[in-house]
Design a protein around this motif. Structure first.
Motif, PDB file in Angstrom:
ATOM      1  N   GLU A   1       0.831  -1.212   0.000  1.00 42.61           N
ATOM      2  CA  GLU A   1       0.000   0.000   0.000  1.00 42.61           C
ATOM      3  C   GLU A   1       0.857   1.250   0.000  1.00 42.61           C
ATOM      4  O   GLU A   1       0.612   2.198  -0.763  1.00 42.61           O
ATOM      5  CB  GLU A   1      -0.929  -0.001   1.215  1.00 42.61           C
TER       6      GLU A   1
ATOM      7  N   ASN B   1       1.149   4.041  -3.046  1.00 46.50           N
ATOM      8  CA  ASN B   1       0.868   5.458  -2.821  1.00 46.50           C
ATOM      9  C   ASN B   1       1.989   6.339  -3.355  1.00 46.50           C
ATOM     10  O   ASN B   1       1.753   7.304  -4.082  1.00 46.50           O
ATOM     11  CB  ASN B   1       0.666   5.722  -1.322  1.00 46.50           C
TER      12      ASN B   1
ATOM     13  N   LYS C   1       2.249   8.571  -6.987  1.00 47.02           N
ATOM     14  CA  LYS C   1       2.407  10.018  -6.846  1.00 47.02           C
ATOM     15  C   LYS C   1       3.648  10.524  -7.578  1.00 47.02           C
ATOM     16  O   LYS C   1       3.674  11.653  -8.060  1.00 47.02           O
ATOM     17  CB  LYS C   1       2.517  10.392  -5.355  1.00 47.02           C
TER      18      LYS C   1
ATOM     19  N   GLN D   1      -4.629   7.939  -5.145  1.00 48.42           N
ATOM     20  CA  GLN D   1      -5.452   7.159  -4.221  1.00 48.42           C
ATOM     21  C   GLN D   1      -6.288   6.127  -4.968  1.00 48.42           C
ATOM     22  O   GLN D   1      -6.440   4.987  -4.513  1.00 48.42           O
ATOM     23  CB  GLN D   1      -6.386   8.069  -3.416  1.00 48.42           C
TER      24      GLN D   1
ATOM     25  N   THR E   1      -4.022   3.306  -6.232  1.00 52.56           N
ATOM     26  CA  THR E   1      -3.647   2.449  -5.105  1.00 52.56           C
ATOM     27  C   THR E   1      -4.796   1.527  -4.714  1.00 52.56           C
ATOM     28  O   THR E   1      -4.594   0.333  -4.465  1.00 52.56           O
ATOM     29  CB  THR E   1      -3.227   3.302  -3.892  1.00 52.56           C
TER      30      THR E   1
ATOM     31  N   SER F   1      -3.554   5.146   4.784  1.00 47.29           N
ATOM     32  CA  SER F   1      -3.346   5.817   3.500  1.00 47.29           C
ATOM     33  C   SER F   1      -2.813   7.220   3.696  1.00 47.29           C
ATOM     34  O   SER F   1      -3.158   7.905   4.657  1.00 47.29           O
ATOM     35  CB  SER F   1      -4.660   5.879   2.719  1.00 47.29           C
TER      36      SER F   1
END
Length: 233
Positions: free
Chosen positions: A92, A96, A100, A198, A201, A231
């Motif tokens: 996770e 993220n 990004k 988000q 992910t 998150s």
């Protein structure tokens, strides 16, 4: 450290920091030897005394943007109650940050660096040891590994030792999860999809959860990504 080594390290940092500045201002795709030389105040030929090719320079400079990820992934993993949850939390966090900063993560994990890229990673941490402060020793072993397959397998082998997965399932879990991430990542990197990080992910983690759950996992409750509190906002 000997005087000559100090001088080499100082020059090396000049070029890496100049490249990182160009990446921050213009993006990875706009890095050139001439721009780096001009910003560092040297001629282009001098750079090749320290870096055999521009991909190495881009790799080292991109690593300058990875510290927030390496700090965060340690915190993510600590929240896991068992090896499988730690594995999912590690993914996770990786998703993220990679979604990004796709150009940065491509330069660090995917770009062709020639032979022995792990030596480049080790050299980077020798020059910037502060990037490993507060990183647990067991996690350092993973961070020194550039190969995605080996990184993922390291966490799964812990789950194997504790009886959470069967040995015959490790390779399939590892390969499928990497392929899922690579598919979404490549689409984002090549501007074929315009996911927010988000959303990307969430898509990947839902697939990874299903892969793990379908691989004879024992004593483990299904990962619910929507309820995850880890998150990054």
């Amino acid at each position: 450290m000997k005087k000559r080594e100090i001088q080499l390290s100082r020059m090396w940092k000049y070029f890496v920091d100049a490249t990182a500045e160009i990446i921050e201002q213009e993006g990875v795709e706009n890095v050139t030897i001439r721009k780096v030389a001009d910003k560092a105040g040297y001629n282009s030929a001098t750079i090749y005394n320290y870096f055999s090719e521009i991909s190495h320079l881009i790799f080292f400079a991109s690593m300058r943007f990875m510290k927030s990820y390496t700090d965060e992934v340690a915190l993510y993993i600590q929240k896991g109650k068992d090896p499988i949850e730690k594995y999912l939390l590690a993914w996770e966090c990786f998703c993220n940050y990679s979604f990004k900063q796709p150009q940065i993560f491509h330069a660090v994990f995917i770009m062709d660096l020639g032979d022995h890229p792990e030596k480049l990673l080790k050299h980077y941490y020798q020059i910037y040891p502060n990037d490993l402060i507060n990183i647990p020793e067991d996690l350092k072993l993973i961070l020194f590994e550039r190969n995605m397959s080996k990184r993922g397998r390291s966490l799964l082998e812990v789950a194997l030792k504790e009886g959470y997965i069967k040995e015959e399932n490790i390779d399939s879990i590892n390969e499928l999860t990497i392929l899922i991430w690579e598919g979404i990542f490549t689409n984002i990197l090549n501007n074929r999809k315009s996911y927010e990080f988000q959303e990307a992910t969430k898509i990947v983690m839902n697939y990874i959860s299903e892969i793990v759950m379908n691989a004879n996992i024992f004593n483990f409750q299904k990962w619910d990504y929507t309820k995850s509190q880890s998150s990054i906002s």
